[in-house]
Design a protein around this motif. Structure first.
Motif, PDB file in Angstrom:
ATOM      1  N   VAL A 145       1.027  -1.164   0.042  1.00 45.66           N
ATOM      2  CA  VAL A 145      -0.091  -0.034  -0.092  1.00 45.66           C
ATOM      3  C   VAL A 145       0.864   1.253  -0.165  1.00 45.66           C
ATOM      4  CG1 VAL A 145      -0.059   0.075   2.479  1.00 45.66           C
ATOM      5  CG2 VAL A 145      -2.007   1.177   1.151  1.00 45.66           C
ATOM      6  N   PRO A 146       0.564   2.445  -0.824  1.00 39.67           N
ATOM      7  CA  PRO A 146       1.298   3.629  -0.435  1.00 39.67           C
ATOM      8  C   PRO A 146       1.316   4.180   0.717  1.00 39.67           C
ATOM      9  CG  PRO A 146      -0.550   4.153  -2.063  1.00 39.67           C
ATOM     10  CD  PRO A 146      -0.588   2.422  -1.595  1.00 39.67           C
ATOM     11  N   TYR A 147       2.412   4.870   1.109  1.00 41.28           N
ATOM     12  CA  TYR A 147       2.099   5.489   2.533  1.00 41.28           C
ATOM     13  C   TYR A 147       2.923   7.058   2.394  1.00 41.28           C
ATOM     14  CZ  TYR A 147       6.569   3.107   3.259  1.00 41.28           C
ATOM     15  OH  TYR A 147       7.787   2.400   3.229  1.00 41.28           O
ATOM     16  N   ILE A 148       2.452   7.925   2.881  1.00 37.30           N
ATOM     17  CA  ILE A 148       3.066   9.160   2.759  1.00 37.30           C
ATOM     18  C   ILE A 148       3.361   9.901   4.264  1.00 37.30           C
ATOM     19  CG2 ILE A 148       2.791  11.643   1.913  1.00 37.30           C
ATOM     20  CD1 ILE A 148       0.737  10.587  -0.011  1.00 37.30           C
ATOM     21  N   LEU A 149       4.348  10.114   4.672  1.00 32.64           N
ATOM     22  CA  LEU A 149       5.009  10.456   5.942  1.00 32.64           C
ATOM     23  C   LEU A 149       5.144  12.072   5.928  1.00 32.64           C
ATOM     24  CD1 LEU A 149       7.198   7.182   6.525  1.00 32.64           C
ATOM     25  CD2 LEU A 149       4.707   7.603   6.760  1.00 32.64           C
ATOM     26  N   ALA A 150       4.674  12.860   6.533  1.00 26.77           N
ATOM     27  CA  ALA A 150       5.001  14.200   6.772  1.00 26.77           C
ATOM     28  C   ALA A 150       6.332  14.134   7.561  1.00 26.77           C
ATOM     29  CB  ALA A 150       3.796  14.965   7.628  1.00 26.77           C
ATOM     30  N   ALA A 151       6.881  15.271   7.330  1.00 28.50           N
ATOM     31  CA  ALA A 151       8.143  15.416   8.113  1.00 28.50           C
ATOM     32  C   ALA A 151       7.827  16.618   9.330  1.00 28.50           C
ATOM     33  CB  ALA A 151       9.447  15.900   7.285  1.00 28.50           C
ATOM     34  N   GLY A 152       8.231  16.262  10.462  1.00 26.71           N
ATOM     35  CA  GLY A 152       7.671  17.264  11.525  1.00 26.71           C
ATOM     36  C   GLY A 152       9.078  18.095  11.987  1.00 26.71           C
ATOM     37  N   ASN A 153       8.681  18.805  13.281  1.00 22.99           N
ATOM     38  CA  ASN A 153       9.872  19.647  13.492  1.00 22.99           C
ATOM     39  C   ASN A 153      11.035  18.959  14.184  1.00 22.99           C
ATOM     40  OD1 ASN A 153       7.253  19.535  15.241  1.00 22.99           O
ATOM     41  ND2 ASN A 153       8.939  20.150  16.777  1.00 22.99           N
ATOM     42  N   LEU A 165      -5.130  13.833  -5.525  1.00 27.45           N
ATOM     43  CA  LEU A 165      -3.818  14.242  -5.536  1.00 27.45           C
ATOM     44  C   LEU A 165      -3.245  14.587  -4.023  1.00 27.45           C
ATOM     45  CD1 LEU A 165      -1.381  14.811  -7.568  1.00 27.45           C
ATOM     46  CD2 LEU A 165      -1.983  17.140  -7.289  1.00 27.45           C
ATOM     47  N   PHE A 166      -2.443  13.668  -3.642  1.00 25.55           N
ATOM     48  CA  PHE A 166      -2.088  13.955  -2.252  1.00 25.55           C
ATOM     49  C   PHE A 166      -0.698  14.886  -2.122  1.00 25.55           C
ATOM     50  CE2 PHE A 166      -4.504  10.139  -1.943  1.00 25.55           C
ATOM     51  CZ  PHE A 166      -5.078  10.246  -0.615  1.00 25.55           C
ATOM     52  N   LEU A 167      -0.887  15.790  -1.270  1.00 28.60           N
ATOM     53  CA  LEU A 167       0.343  17.051  -1.244  1.00 28.60           C
ATOM     54  C   LEU A 167       0.959  16.840   0.217  1.00 28.60           C
ATOM     55  CD1 LEU A 167       1.778  19.304  -2.164  1.00 28.60           C
ATOM     56  CD2 LEU A 167      -0.112  20.856  -1.546  1.00 28.60           C
ATOM     57  N   ASN A 168       2.214  16.393   0.015  1.00 28.31           N
ATOM     58  CA  ASN A 168       3.023  16.493   1.468  1.00 28.31           C
ATOM     59  C   ASN A 168       3.995  17.574   1.437  1.00 28.31           C
ATOM     60  OD1 ASN A 168       3.721  15.280   3.679  1.00 28.31           O
ATOM     61  ND2 ASN A 168       5.683  13.984   2.697  1.00 28.31           N
ATOM     62  N   LEU A 169       3.909  18.279   2.482  1.00 32.32           N
ATOM     63  CA  LEU A 169       4.500  19.465   2.806  1.00 32.32           C
ATOM     64  C   LEU A 169       5.381  19.311   4.170  1.00 32.32           C
ATOM     65  CD1 LEU A 169       2.011  22.463   2.063  1.00 32.32           C
ATOM     66  CD2 LEU A 169       3.772  21.401   0.617  1.00 32.32           C
ATOM     67  N   GLU A 170       6.572  19.593   3.741  1.00 32.74           N
ATOM     68  CA  GLU A 170       7.421  19.881   5.139  1.00 32.74           C
ATOM     69  C   GLU A 170       6.825  20.675   6.223  1.00 32.74           C
ATOM     70  OE1 GLU A 170      10.815  21.801   3.119  1.00 32.74           O
ATOM     71  OE2 GLU A 170       9.985  23.842   3.459  1.00 32.74           O
ATOM     72  N   PHE A 171       7.429  20.621   7.534  1.00 29.84           N
ATOM     73  CA  PHE A 171       7.031  21.385   8.619  1.00 29.84           C
ATOM     74  C   PHE A 171       7.550  22.935   8.389  1.00 29.84           C
ATOM     75  CE2 PHE A 171       8.608  23.514  12.337  1.00 29.84           C
ATOM     76  CZ  PHE A 171       7.529  23.582  13.322  1.00 29.84           C
ATOM     77  N   ALA A 172       6.294  23.702   8.628  1.00 33.28           N
ATOM     78  CA  ALA A 172       6.446  24.925   8.521  1.00 33.28           C
ATOM     79  C   ALA A 172       7.177  25.413   7.084  1.00 33.28           C
ATOM     80  CB  ALA A 172       7.218  25.817   9.642  1.00 33.28           C
ATOM     81  N   PRO A 173       6.270  24.913   5.981  1.00 34.59           N
ATOM     82  CA  PRO A 173       7.007  24.942   4.799  1.00 34.59           C
ATOM     83  C   PRO A 173       7.775  26.424   4.279  1.00 34.59           C
ATOM     84  CG  PRO A 173       4.666  24.749   4.588  1.00 34.59           C
ATOM     85  CD  PRO A 173       5.026  24.461   5.937  1.00 34.59           C
ATOM     86  N   ARG A 174       8.764  26.384   3.776  1.00 30.67           N
ATOM     87  CA  ARG A 174       9.246  27.538   3.171  1.00 30.67           C
ATOM     88  C   ARG A 174       8.349  28.167   2.117  1.00 30.67           C
ATOM     89  NH1 ARG A 174      14.091  24.538   0.633  1.00 30.67           N
ATOM     90  NH2 ARG A 174      12.822  22.921   1.034  1.00 30.67           N
ATOM     91  N   ASP A 175       8.410  29.655   1.878  1.00 36.06           N
ATOM     92  CA  ASP A 175       7.808  30.266   0.757  1.00 36.06           C
ATOM     93  C   ASP A 175       7.962  29.655  -0.572  1.00 36.06           C
ATOM     94  OD1 ASP A 175       6.529  32.219   2.285  1.00 36.06           O
ATOM     95  OD2 ASP A 175       8.237  33.771   2.111  1.00 36.06           O
ATOM     96  N   THR A 176       9.204  29.053  -0.872  1.00 39.30           N
ATOM     97  CA  THR A 176       9.398  28.464  -2.117  1.00 39.30           C
ATOM     98  C   THR A 176       8.786  27.235  -2.356  1.00 39.30           C
ATOM     99  OG1 THR A 176      11.714  27.699  -1.265  1.00 39.30           O
ATOM    100  CG2 THR A 176      11.830  29.684  -2.514  1.00 39.30           C
ATOM    101  N   ILE A 177       8.648  26.415  -1.194  1.00 38.30           N
ATOM    102  CA  ILE A 177       8.004  25.416  -1.134  1.00 38.30           C
ATOM    103  C   ILE A 177       6.416  25.457  -1.447  1.00 38.30           C
ATOM    104  CG2 ILE A 177       7.010  23.428   0.099  1.00 38.30           C
ATOM    105  CD1 ILE A 177       9.727  23.095  -0.998  1.00 38.30           C
ATOM    106  N   LEU A 178       5.884  26.583  -0.759  1.00 37.81           N
ATOM    107  CA  LEU A 178       4.529  27.027  -1.083  1.00 37.81           C
ATOM    108  C   LEU A 178       4.250  27.279  -2.574  1.00 37.81           C
ATOM    109  CD1 LEU A 178       3.471  28.931   2.089  1.00 37.81           C
ATOM    110  CD2 LEU A 178       2.892  26.322   1.758  1.00 37.81           C
ATOM    111  N   GLN A 179       5.162  28.147  -2.968  1.00 37.15           N
ATOM    112  CA  GLN A 179       5.004  28.403  -4.478  1.00 37.15           C
ATOM    113  C   GLN A 179       5.174  27.339  -5.480  1.00 37.15           C
ATOM    114  OE1 GLN A 179       8.339  31.195  -4.923  1.00 37.15           O
ATOM    115  NE2 GLN A 179       7.391  32.919  -3.305  1.00 37.15           N
ATOM    116  N   TRP A 180       5.895  26.266  -5.281  1.00 39.72           N
ATOM    117  CA  TRP A 180       6.052  25.158  -5.876  1.00 39.72           C
ATOM    118  C   TRP A 180       4.722  24.379  -5.851  1.00 39.72           C
ATOM    119  CZ3 TRP A 180       5.601  20.244  -3.333  1.00 39.72           C
ATOM    120  CH2 TRP A 180       5.646  19.102  -4.131  1.00 39.72           C
TER     121      TRP A 180
END
Length: 359
Positions: free
Chosen positions: A120-128, A188-203
């Motif tokens: 099964v696919p799994y997506i893990l967020a990266a926390g602080n 569409l599942f979107l995984n975002l790093e902890f407190a994402p950077r501006d460049t990541i939100l733009q991406w």
């Protein structure tokens, strides 16, 4: 009525009451309310399972239960809310905040999820706690070393885009994955790093706003987003710059979107207070679609920050075949494995068991 008759009635009443109580406590394993449903399993922060050697088995039990129930619950995706480890780069544990060095913590979490590879696919967020030395002093992380996309071929198959980590390399810390439900709804599942950077939100905005995804339901996963008062977090006191917390993520990415309809996060908690580990709110995005925002954690249940890691609690998110209704059930494989504790395997509070509607 004579004394003997009264005594017989009393015994019968006690027997009836005992039978009713026993019936109420009879354990039944989780099952879909509709055989045509499918499900997502939501795993809360795993850091306390990983930081103490004695707690690793509980996380193994959780992922083993997921593996055993992929067919029974028609599990199509597993999400984890992040803080996979307590410390990202600790060589000598302090024996208070854990007795395992960071490498062993990462290995423990990696081994637990490894049993799902190819299943099964799994997506893990990266926390602080997955960055820096102890707690996001920098954006450096061992995440990619232990969770490269290609390790689980089902992740690699579903991967559509990967953002760049602090080293400028594509990483699953920020990534999109596509899933088509049995009813042919496109996600569409979107995984975002902890407190994402501006460049990541733009991406992220560039990815989800592509024409090819205009009819997709976007599900965002990130570690920190809502507080226990169901509010978007405005600020947290971490030593990193270029950080966007819940309110900024909402304002810069989610609210302006036309297809983000669900957000999952973790991060929050208070010792042995389950309510303080959860949050839920519904807002509307730029297209007027409901955005169901769900925060679920359990790491300080079962003895606080230095306890057993969270009593094995996870959430089963059942997506009904009507394509709109989602039923959330909070369940513990840890309690379910023994007849002695099976009566404790379900969380009964409304905030842990509810349903919601998608547009």
């Amino acid at each position: 009525m004579n004394l003997k008759h009264r005594y017989c009635l009393f015994v019968l009443a006690i027997f009836t009451l005992a039978t009713a109580v026993k019936a109420q406590e009879t354990y039944a394993p989780p099952k879909l309310s509709n055989p045509d449903s499918w499900s997502i399993i939501l795993v809360p922060d795993t850091q306390t399972y990983a930081k103490f050697e004695r707690n690793k088995g509980t996380l193994e039990t959780m992922t083993a239960w997921i593996s055993e129930n992929i067919d029974a619950l028609n599990i199509k995706m597993v999400l984890c809310t992040g803080d996979l480890v307590e410390q990202n780069e600790l060589l000598v544990p302090d024996k208070i905040n854990g007795n395992m060095p960071s490498r062993e913590q990462w290995r423990a979490v990696s081994h637990a999820f490894e049993r799902l590879d190819g299943k099964v696919p799994y997506i893990l967020a990266a926390g602080n706690h997955d960055f820096g030395y102890k707690n996001v002093e920098t954006r450096k992380s061992n995440y990619s070393q232990y969770f490269p996309v290609h390790r689980n071929l089902l992740n690699a198959k579903a991967l559509r885009a990967a953002g760049k980590n602090i080293d400028g390399l594509p990483s699953a810390e920020n990534a999109t994955y596509e899933l088509v439900s049995p009813q042919q709804r496109k996600f569409l599942f979107l995984n975002l790093e902890f407190a994402p950077r501006d460049t990541i939100l733009q991406w992220a905005n560039n990815e989800i706003s592509q024409e090819m995804y205009k009819d997709h339901t976007v599900v965002m996963l990130t570690h920190s987003y809502l507080n226990a008062q169901n509010e978007h977090m405005e600020k947290e006191n971490y030593p990193i710059e270029d950080a966007n917390y819940g309110k900024a993520i909402w304002e810069k990415l989610v609210a302006p979107s036309k297809n983000v309809q669900m957000v999952f996060s973790g991060h929050i908690g208070s010792p042995d207070n389950f309510k303080a580990h959860t949050a839920f709110r519904v807002d509307r995005n730029a297209a007027g679609k409901k955005v169901n925002q769900i925060t679920f954690n359990a790491q300080a249940i079962g003895g606080g920050w230095h306890g057993n890691g969270g009593d094995g609690w996870l959430r089963i998110m059942e997506f009904l075949p009507d394509g709109k209704t989602v039923i959330s059930t909070t369940f513990s494989p840890y309690f379910a494995i023994s007849p002695t504790t099976q009566k404790m395997a379900y969380q009964r509070d409304d905030y842990n068991n509810f349903s919601f509607q998608m547009d």
